[in-house]
Design a protein around this motif. Sequence first.
Motif, PDB file in Angstrom:
ATOM      1  N   LYS A  33       0.858  -1.189   0.000  1.00 32.42           N
ATOM      2  CA  LYS A  33       0.000   0.000   0.000  1.00 32.42           C
ATOM      3  C   LYS A  33       0.887   1.229   0.000  1.00 32.42           C
ATOM      4  O   LYS A  33       2.066   1.161   0.384  1.00 32.42           O
ATOM      5  CB  LYS A  33      -0.873   0.022   1.256  1.00 32.42           C
ATOM      6  CG  LYS A  33      -2.198  -0.690   1.117  1.00 32.42           C
ATOM      7  CD  LYS A  33      -3.149  -0.232   2.225  1.00 32.42           C
ATOM      8  CE  LYS A  33      -4.559  -0.726   2.019  1.00 32.42           C
ATOM      9  NZ  LYS A  33      -5.464  -0.217   3.054  1.00 32.42           N
ATOM     10  N   GLU A  40      -0.943   4.453  11.374  1.00 30.15           N
ATOM     11  CA  GLU A  40      -2.065   5.353  11.114  1.00 30.15           C
ATOM     12  C   GLU A  40      -3.216   5.072  12.067  1.00 30.15           C
ATOM     13  O   GLU A  40      -3.298   4.011  12.688  1.00 30.15           O
ATOM     14  CB  GLU A  40      -2.551   5.187   9.666  1.00 30.15           C
ATOM     15  CG  GLU A  40      -3.224   3.838   9.430  1.00 30.15           C
ATOM     16  CD  GLU A  40      -3.773   3.660   8.017  1.00 30.15           C
ATOM     17  OE1 GLU A  40      -3.498   4.484   7.133  1.00 30.15           O
ATOM     18  OE2 GLU A  40      -4.491   2.655   7.820  1.00 30.15           O
ATOM     19  N   GLY A  43      -8.855   3.401   9.183  1.00 26.98           N
ATOM     20  CA  GLY A  43      -9.977   3.989   8.451  1.00 26.98           C
ATOM     21  C   GLY A  43      -9.815   3.746   6.977  1.00 26.98           C
ATOM     22  O   GLY A  43      -9.052   2.874   6.568  1.00 26.98           O
ATOM     23  N   GLY A  44     -10.515   4.521   6.176  1.00 27.77           N
ATOM     24  CA  GLY A  44     -10.401   4.343   4.730  1.00 27.77           C
ATOM     25  C   GLY A  44     -11.264   5.334   3.979  1.00 27.77           C
ATOM     26  O   GLY A  44     -11.853   6.255   4.566  1.00 27.77           O
ATOM     27  N   GLU A  59     -15.137  -0.077   7.540  1.00 26.38           N
ATOM     28  CA  GLU A  59     -13.671  -0.240   7.506  1.00 26.38           C
ATOM     29  C   GLU A  59     -13.149  -0.915   8.777  1.00 26.38           C
ATOM     30  O   GLU A  59     -12.239  -1.736   8.718  1.00 26.38           O
ATOM     31  CB  GLU A  59     -12.994   1.124   7.333  1.00 26.38           C
ATOM     32  CG  GLU A  59     -13.187   1.751   5.954  1.00 26.38           C
ATOM     33  CD  GLU A  59     -12.223   1.208   4.901  1.00 26.38           C
ATOM     34  OE1 GLU A  59     -11.266   0.501   5.262  1.00 26.38           O
ATOM     35  OE2 GLU A  59     -12.453   1.497   3.713  1.00 26.38           O
ATOM     36  N   GLU A  63     -11.110  -4.264   8.274  1.00 29.80           N
ATOM     37  CA  GLU A  63      -9.660  -4.230   8.511  1.00 29.80           C
ATOM     38  C   GLU A  63      -9.273  -4.823   9.858  1.00 29.80           C
ATOM     39  O   GLU A  63      -8.178  -5.364  10.000  1.00 29.80           O
ATOM     40  CB  GLU A  63      -9.152  -2.779   8.466  1.00 29.80           C
ATOM     41  CG  GLU A  63      -9.248  -2.141   7.093  1.00 29.80           C
ATOM     42  CD  GLU A  63      -8.639  -0.737   7.061  1.00 29.80           C
ATOM     43  OE1 GLU A  63      -8.239  -0.234   8.116  1.00 29.80           O
ATOM     44  OE2 GLU A  63      -8.591  -0.159   5.960  1.00 29.80           O
TER      45      GLU A  63
HETATM   46 MG    MG Z   1      -7.619   1.771   5.104  1.00 31.94          MG
END
Ligand code: MG
Length: 138
Positions: A33, A40, A43-44, A59, A63
Amino acid sequence: MTADAQTKLVLVVACALIDADGRVLLAQRPEGKSLAGLWEFPGGKVEPGERPEQTLIRELAEELGVVVEEPCLAPLTFASHRYETFHLLMPLYVCRRWTGIVTGREGQATRWVRPAALRDHPMPPADEPLIAHLVALL
Ligand code: MG
Ligand code: 9L3
């Protein structure tokens, strides 16, 4: 048209999960990625038609295997960062209640971090300014 007017706006939403000890969950961006290896707030991207809260619920489940009820998501602040090819706008939510066991479902490392140790984790440039807001809250 100016270059600014052409800059694409990308809306991403992120969440600080906070545990009972006041620690914050960080996830490491996986190999392959963009920004791989950086830590981080998970999220997304907000998909067309989604509200940010729906994005986060989706998300966090995809994830991390974390199940969140929408009323447990509280908006805290926004990140805004200009990358070379797009402008990232990213609301940050906080969440203190969820179910499920945190698991890096995409092979990513995860870590519960004390507020004072957040700065020891290299982050994407959008995430870094969010630390001060979180530390003030905790
Ligand atoms: Mg993400
Ligand atoms: N991004 C930055 N900080 C975050 C998140 C969740 C995402 N806390 C940036 C990285 C990418 C873009 O947003 O440039 C889209 O994220 P992803 O879909 O690659 O996770």
